[in-house]
Design an enzyme around this catalytic site. Structure first.
Site, PDB file in Angstrom:
ATOM      1  N   CYS A 118       0.858  -1.202   0.000  1.00 19.00           N
ATOM      2  CA  CYS A 118       0.000   0.000   0.000  1.00 19.00           C
ATOM      3  C   CYS A 118       0.890   1.247   0.000  1.00 19.00           C
ATOM      4  CB  CYS A 118      -0.926   0.003   1.217  1.00 19.00           C
ATOM      5  SG  CYS A 118      -2.023  -1.428   1.278  1.00 19.00           S
ATOM      6  N   CYS A 121       1.618   3.417   3.310  1.00 17.85           N
ATOM      7  CA  CYS A 121       1.915   2.697   4.560  1.00 17.85           C
ATOM      8  C   CYS A 121       3.416   2.494   4.767  1.00 17.85           C
ATOM      9  CB  CYS A 121       1.201   1.346   4.531  1.00 17.85           C
ATOM     10  SG  CYS A 121       1.488   0.363   6.003  1.00 17.85           S
ATOM     11  N   CYS A 335       1.570   2.572  12.880  1.00 17.92           N
ATOM     12  CA  CYS A 335       2.549   1.485  12.868  1.00 17.92           C
ATOM     13  C   CYS A 335       3.499   1.515  11.685  1.00 17.92           C
ATOM     14  CB  CYS A 335       1.810   0.162  12.926  1.00 17.92           C
ATOM     15  SG  CYS A 335       1.476  -0.247  14.627  1.00 17.92           S
TER      16      CYS A 335
HETATM   17  N1  SAH Z   1      -2.693  -5.138   6.620  1.00 15.28           N
HETATM   18  C1  SAH Z   1      -3.888  -4.831   7.347  1.00 15.28           C
HETATM   19  C2  SAH Z   1      -3.660  -4.368   8.757  1.00 15.28           C
HETATM   20  C3  SAH Z   1      -2.512  -3.459   9.048  1.00 15.28           C
HETATM   21  S1  SAH Z   1      -2.628  -1.756   8.598  1.00 15.28           S
HETATM   22  C4  SAH Z   1      -4.736  -3.865   6.575  1.00 15.28           C
HETATM   23  O1  SAH Z   1      -4.324  -3.428   5.526  1.00 15.28           O
HETATM   24  O2  SAH Z   1      -5.842  -3.606   7.004  1.00 15.28           O
HETATM   25  C5  SAH Z   1      -3.828  -1.075   9.679  1.00 15.28           C
HETATM   26  C6  SAH Z   1      -4.597   0.081   9.033  1.00 15.28           C
HETATM   27  O3  SAH Z   1      -3.758   1.251   8.939  1.00 15.28           O
HETATM   28  C7  SAH Z   1      -5.080  -0.225   7.628  1.00 15.28           C
HETATM   29  O4  SAH Z   1      -6.383   0.254   7.455  1.00 15.28           O
HETATM   30  C8  SAH Z   1      -4.089   0.569   6.792  1.00 15.28           C
HETATM   31  O5  SAH Z   1      -4.581   0.813   5.511  1.00 15.28           O
HETATM   32  C9  SAH Z   1      -3.925   1.804   7.648  1.00 15.28           C
HETATM   33  N2  SAH Z   1      -2.764   2.639   7.348  1.00 15.28           N
HETATM   34  C10 SAH Z   1      -1.542   2.280   6.925  1.00 15.28           C
HETATM   35  N3  SAH Z   1      -0.749   3.354   6.760  1.00 15.28           N
HETATM   36  C11 SAH Z   1      -1.481   4.418   7.101  1.00 15.28           C
HETATM   37  C12 SAH Z   1      -1.231   5.819   7.134  1.00 15.28           C
HETATM   38  N4  SAH Z   1      -0.061   6.342   6.754  1.00 15.28           N
HETATM   39  N5  SAH Z   1      -2.236   6.618   7.560  1.00 15.28           N
HETATM   40  C13 SAH Z   1      -3.436   6.116   7.929  1.00 15.28           C
HETATM   41  N6  SAH Z   1      -3.724   4.816   7.912  1.00 15.28           N
HETATM   42  C14 SAH Z   1      -2.771   3.980   7.481  1.00 15.28           C
END
Ligand code: SAH
Length: 353
Positions: A118, A121, A335
């Site tokens: 993604c 992320c 995270c």
């Molecule tokens: N892989 C799983 C869970 C981990 S990420 C998933 O994709 O759902 C947990 C959440 O944080 C997910 O909704 C992800 O899209 C979001 N996330 C990741 N990076 C982010 C960011 N920079 N800002 C806001 N949300 C984010």
């Protein structure tokens, strides 16, 4: 890596069977299970109701996988605690402990890194190093509970990693964490978040668990979603939403959709209308999350009034949406970022030494 067996990933029956082969009675297995699952001990020497000889024999055969605190950041604003834990092979993962009105909730990681790619992320920037075992996912809860002394009542699988890309270990984790001989955290207090691995959502549906399924949607159509989430090339928005509708119908559990609000990318009125159309009538809730800045990318969070307008449009379609409260804003609590900054510090050290 050690050849010793991962004792904390056994359920009670397996532990009883394994220990019976060593000639140990069931009540011993129950004692050991309690030390591992409830107290979260990190060594056999802490099992004070076992003889020294027994502790020694156990430690020759088994390994207790645990999470050691490498770094700990406490928010001055809201007491959110962010941990960087190291695992037995030195790999690191992050967890975040948050205080809500209803109790303490912990966000745990399920993989070291992530391969889903993604674009917004931080966890996925260097790919996936390895899956966590069930015991390592549990250990994050044990370590945080033992460090703070609080009772953790809620768990979200929203840390580093894609839980449905580590399906078997995550299923075992769910079994252990909700076991009434273990931490006894009710399935209803557990959320599993996925970027949308449709075949695994279907498999999970058949288990009819009472957990909350969170789906990281982040866009109302394939053009936008494919641009920010590569997984969409494999399972597109319509395929994903069809799986979600089926999941909600089978489990009678409301799906929680995550939608990171990214300025100029997915936050227009047109996006809100398209999302409203697609989620209309579904047993669902939308969590709008102002995207967190990650220094390696150029995404920015939508403004407050944009998010409010987006929410209002969704409401006209009868779609329930709330804006997620930001916790731990001062400690970079989203995270993936602490592990990266620790890796950078490590790299700097290596260069200078
Ligand atoms: N892989 C799983 C869970 C981990 S990420 C998933 O994709 O759902 C947990 C959440 O944080 C997910 O909704 C992800 O899209 C979001 N996330 C990741 N990076 C982010 C960011 N920079 N800002 C806001 N949300 C984010």
């Amino acid at each position: 890596m050690s050849e010793k067996r991962d004792i904390k990933s056994y359920n009670l029956i397996e532990l009883q069977q394994t220990l019976a082969q060593m000639g140990l009675p069931k009540f011993r297995a129950a004692q050991i299970y309690k030390w591992l699952q409830v107290q979260g001990v990190t060594s056999f020497d802490e099992m004070t109701n076992l003889s020294k000889d027994l502790r020694k024999s156990l430690s020759e055969i088994f390994l207790i996988r645990s999470a050691k605190i490498e770094r700990k950041l406490v928010s001055d604003i809201d007491d959110t605690v962010k941990y960087l834990f190291s695992l037995c092979d030195g790999e690191t993962v992050e967890s975040v402990l948050m205080k809500y009105k209803y109790g303490y909730s912990i966000c745990v990681s399920t993989q070291v890194g992530c391969k889903m790619g993604c674009k917004f992320c931080a966890s996925t920037l260097n790919g996936c190093v390895r899956n966590l075992t069930a015991s390592e996912i549990l250990s994050q809860i044990h370590a945080a509970a033992n460090d703070t002394g609080v009772r953790i009542s809620h768990v979200v699988l929203m840390g580093m990693g894609e839980p449905l890309d580590n399906y078997e270990n995550v299923m075992r984790f769910l079994e252990l964490v909700s076991d009434d001989n273990g931490l006894n955290i009710s399935a209803r207090n557990i959320s599993l978040s996925t970027c949308g691995i449709v075949p695994k959502i279907k498999e999970l549906e058949q288990k009819r668990l009472q957990i909350t399924l969170s789906v990281s949607l982040h866009a109302p159509n394939d053009a936008i979603r494919s641009a920010i989430m590569p997984v969409n090339h494999k399972w597109n928005v319509d395929t994903l939403l069809a799986a979600c509708r089926s999941y909600a119908a089978t489990t009678s559990r409301r799906i929680s959709f995550e939608y990171a609000m990214i300025a100029g990318v997915n936050d227009s009125d047109a996006c809100a209308k398209e999302l409203g159309q697609k989620l209309k009538g579904m047993l669902a809730h939308v969590n709008l999350i102002p995207v967190n800045n990650v220094k390696e990318n150029s995404f920015h969070k939508s403004g407050k009034s944009r998010i409010e307008a987006f929410t209002e449009i969704l409401k006209t379609y009868g779609v329930n949406a709330t804006v997620r409260r930001t916790l731990g804003a001062d400690i970079n609590a989203s995270c993936g970022q602490l592990r990266r900054s620790a890796a950078e510090v490590g790299a700097d050290k290596e260069v200078s030494s």
